[in-house]
Design a protein around this motif. Structure first.
Motif, short mmCIF file in Angstrom:
data_model
loop_
_atom_site.label_atom_id
_atom_site.label_comp_id
_atom_site.label_asym_id
_atom_site.label_seq_id
_atom_site.Cartn_x
_atom_site.Cartn_y
_atom_site.Cartn_z
N SER A 1 1.10 -1.07 -0.12
CA SER A 1 -0.18 -0.29 0.23
C SER A 1 1.11 1.19 -0.17
O SER A 1 2.11 1.07 0.66
CB SER A 1 -0.83 0.12 1.37
N VAL A 2 0.34 2.06 -0.96
CA VAL A 2 1.04 3.77 -0.56
C VAL A 2 0.15 4.93 -0.82
O VAL A 2 -0.89 4.63 -1.15
CB VAL A 2 2.39 3.56 -1.68
N TYR B 1 -3.94 3.31 -1.95
CA TYR B 1 -3.97 2.30 -2.80
C TYR B 1 -3.04 1.13 -2.16
O TYR B 1 -2.11 1.35 -1.93
CB TYR B 1 -3.23 2.60 -4.38
N SER B 2 -3.78 -0.36 -2.52
CA SER B 2 -3.46 -1.20 -2.13
C SER B 2 -4.14 -2.31 -2.83
O SER B 2 -4.86 -2.64 -3.22
CB SER B 2 -3.79 -1.27 -0.32
N ILE C 1 3.68 11.73 -1.97
CA ILE C 1 4.19 9.91 -1.57
C ILE C 1 4.25 10.07 -0.29
O ILE C 1 4.94 10.95 0.11
CB ILE C 1 5.22 9.37 -1.94
N PHE C 2 3.84 8.88 0.33
CA PHE C 2 3.41 8.86 1.49
C PHE C 2 3.63 7.74 2.54
O PHE C 2 2.05 6.48 1.56
CB PHE C 2 2.30 9.73 2.61
N GLY C 3 3.65 7.05 3.02
CA GLY C 3 3.63 5.97 4.00
C GLY C 3 3.58 4.55 3.27
O GLY C 3 2.28 3.87 3.23
N ALA C 4 4.62 4.02 2.31
CA ALA C 4 4.92 2.75 1.50
C ALA C 4 4.45 1.45 2.90
O ALA C 4 5.19 2.26 3.38
CB ALA C 4 6.12 2.43 0.24
N VAL D 1 7.10 2.94 -7.31
CA VAL D 1 5.84 3.94 -7.43
C VAL D 1 6.22 4.62 -8.91
O VAL D 1 7.20 5.71 -8.67
CB VAL D 1 5.64 5.07 -6.38
N ASN D 2 5.97 4.61 -10.06
CA ASN D 2 6.20 4.70 -10.64
C ASN D 2 5.27 5.92 -11.75
O ASN D 2 4.14 6.04 -11.11
CB ASN D 2 6.39 4.14 -12.58
#
Length: 188
Positions: free
Chosen positions: A79-80, A139-140, A175-178, A154-155
């Motif tokens: 998830s990201v 998104y997961s 972008i946060f918290g992969a 993450v492209n």
């Protein structure tokens, strides 16, 4: 280890912690053809541990990679959190496993601005999208590993077409918290 109930209502036991280290510190992970900038946008958890990933001015793939050790044969959830930067320059992302799967380099293509899955790369995955407010979405998806390490990329892309492109060096996406966790649910 911990016990949880999965999406299907089944009781599961798993290691309930994030396998990705320093997931909030993007500069501690592999940046490919881009840079990270911090600003005053607040993360989904109301802190400042987020970053704007900015594709550089080369013609290439532009991504950030998170690496983790895993146990082969187990189900994991990637998830990201993503948020559009408001420029409309990079509203699409491919969230893929670059390694650690038999198929490799596969995952969903999402529209960050509209918070929807718009395609797939190599393999289709049931992708969950959760609204965390203020333009942030998590998104997961789940996959089964076939190796003992995995890379999560993450492209960013200017359209839903996957391929190299000329970056602008100015705009990007937040972008946060992969996360990479054992089991079928992302952790809150």
């Amino acid at each position: 280890n911990g016990t949880y109930v999965d999406r299907d209502g089944l009781l599961k036991t798993a290691e309930l912690y994030n396998k990705v280290t320093y997931s909030q510190v993007l500069s501690s992970n592999t940046l490919s053809k881009g840079s990270v900038s911090d600003d005053d946008i607040v993360s989904p958890f109301k802190n400042n541990e987020k970053s704007l990933f900015i594709p550089d001015t080369t013609t290439n793939f532009h991504y950030i990679r998170f690496n983790a050790s895993v146990t082969s044969g187990l189900v994991y959830t990637i998830s990201v959190f993503l948020k559009a930067d408001g420029s409309d320059a990079y509203n699409y992302a491919l969230i893929n496993t670059s390694s650690g799967k038999g198929s490799g380099k596969s995952g969903p293509i999402v529209n960050i601005k509209d918070a929807e899955k718009v395609g797939l790369y190599t393999n289709d995955y049931d992708t969950q999208i959760d609204d965390f407010g203020n333009g942030w979405y998590r998104y997961s998806y789940q996959f089964t590993t076939s190796l003992t390490s995995v890379g999560i990329d993450v492209n960013l892309f200017p359209s839903n077409s996957i391929g190299s492109y000329l970056g602008d060096g100015v705009n990007g996406a937040y972008i946060f918290g992969a996360q990479l966790v054992e089991g079928t649910e992302p952790l809150d």
